[in-house]
Motif scaffolding. Sequence first.
Motif, mmCIF file in Angstrom:
data_model
loop_
_atom_site.group_PDB
_atom_site.id
_atom_site.type_symbol
_atom_site.label_atom_id
_atom_site.label_comp_id
_atom_site.label_asym_id
_atom_site.label_seq_id
_atom_site.Cartn_x
_atom_site.Cartn_y
_atom_site.Cartn_z
ATOM 1 N N LYS A 158 8.272 11.671 74.060
ATOM 2 C CA LYS A 158 8.235 10.264 73.645
ATOM 3 C C LYS A 158 6.806 9.827 73.345
ATOM 4 C CE LYS A 158 12.253 8.098 75.902
ATOM 5 N NZ LYS A 158 12.673 7.168 76.984
ATOM 6 N N THR A 159 5.895 10.238 74.202
ATOM 7 C CA THR A 159 4.484 9.893 73.990
ATOM 8 C C THR A 159 3.974 10.492 72.685
ATOM 9 O OG1 THR A 159 4.113 9.810 76.386
ATOM 10 C CG2 THR A 159 2.180 10.069 74.981
ATOM 11 N N ALA A 162 5.383 8.492 69.617
ATOM 12 C CA ALA A 162 5.217 7.027 69.655
ATOM 13 C C ALA A 162 4.560 6.539 68.368
ATOM 14 C CB ALA A 162 4.384 6.637 70.867
ATOM 15 N N GLY A 163 5.105 5.467 67.810
ATOM 16 C CA GLY A 163 4.520 4.835 66.627
ATOM 17 C C GLY A 163 4.991 5.410 65.309
ATOM 18 N N ASP A 234 16.093 5.583 73.377
ATOM 19 C CA ASP A 234 15.043 4.561 73.363
ATOM 20 C C ASP A 234 15.239 3.704 72.112
ATOM 21 O OD1 ASP A 234 12.797 3.022 73.434
ATOM 22 O OD2 ASP A 234 11.374 4.691 73.291
ATOM 23 N N THR A 236 13.494 1.475 70.888
ATOM 24 C CA THR A 236 12.271 1.162 70.140
ATOM 25 C C THR A 236 11.819 2.339 69.281
ATOM 26 O OG1 THR A 236 10.823 1.911 71.937
ATOM 27 C CG2 THR A 236 11.557 -0.385 71.994
ATOM 28 N N LEU A 237 12.508 3.488 69.380
ATOM 29 C CA LEU A 237 12.133 4.663 68.583
ATOM 30 C C LEU A 237 12.219 4.321 67.096
ATOM 31 C CD1 LEU A 237 11.562 7.794 68.617
ATOM 32 C CD2 LEU A 237 14.017 8.063 68.285
#
Length: 337
Positions: A158-159, A162-163, A234, A236-237
């Motif tokens: 996930k890290t 991210a973004g 997630d 927000t992915l």
Amino acid sequence: MSFISIGDLSRGYALRTQNAEIKARLSRLGQEVSTGLTADPAARLRGDFRALGAVERGLKVMDSYDLATKEAAFATEAMQHALGQMNEAAKKLSGDLISAGNVLSAQSVNLIGAEAKGWLDMSVAALNIQAGGRTLFAGAATHGPALASGADILNAVKTAVAGMTSFQDVLDEVDNWFDTPGGGFETSGYLGSSIPVGPVRLNDRSSLTLDVTASDPNIRTVLKDLVAGALLSDSTLLGGDVLQRRALASAVGERLLTNSGNLISLQSEVGTAQARIETIRTENSASRQMLEFARLDMLAVDPYETATELKAAETQLETIYAITARLSRLSLVNYLR
């Protein structure tokens, strides 16, 4: 004519001695009748124990081989079960992911992501399985887990993603995390050893090496697809973009459908090892039987002859008891009457 008389004390001592000898013989013969083996190997072998010693050593070695084959059979069965669970996870999840890719609902995508997360946790737990106190998929590092927890692996990925706003970028980054030498998977995901576990000796002629680890490319490919699917849990992915998340679900589903077949080759490899273990177990059983026959040939007694001797000894003992009882009733007063 002269007579030699035996005193009462001497007579009693002689009877007690005979009694003890016959009881000892009864004990020996009883043991031989019940076991079928001589109770006095030294007399049977005339003091030469070399052949018997070789046979006894062979039987002890067979004991160790029997234990080794049992442990190997248990280990391969556990490995087969773990790979089967992963294969089942990939097959079931692939269809659900493909279906989710055709549904507009963001909630449906979230739910399939949660399902993928559950399958990921189950697969990681399966690969961390132990048998006989040894981790099976960790190579030579048998005393610790093969993989970090599913949650730890998922958080690390996930890290890394991210973004990102493109589903293809997410897939590429997941691939990089798992496949790059010295990358995330090799440094924090796989906790086992790159050195395979050593071979196990199963008999004098055969040994077996179970060198399938959780870092195997076939296992790693399915794991990364499970992680990619679990990322959908997630919301927000991909910035919450439903279309991109649906596209990711479809792509991961297609990959899982293709890559799940990779596990079949590993299951076949483990299955071949299982068949070989059974063959060796049969060979060991035949070798043990030959050794036991050789031992029996050296130490076995004739059951009919031994039973006859036992009956004769019992008769002798009964006779001594009768004589002893009769002598104990003799007295001068009874004689004078």
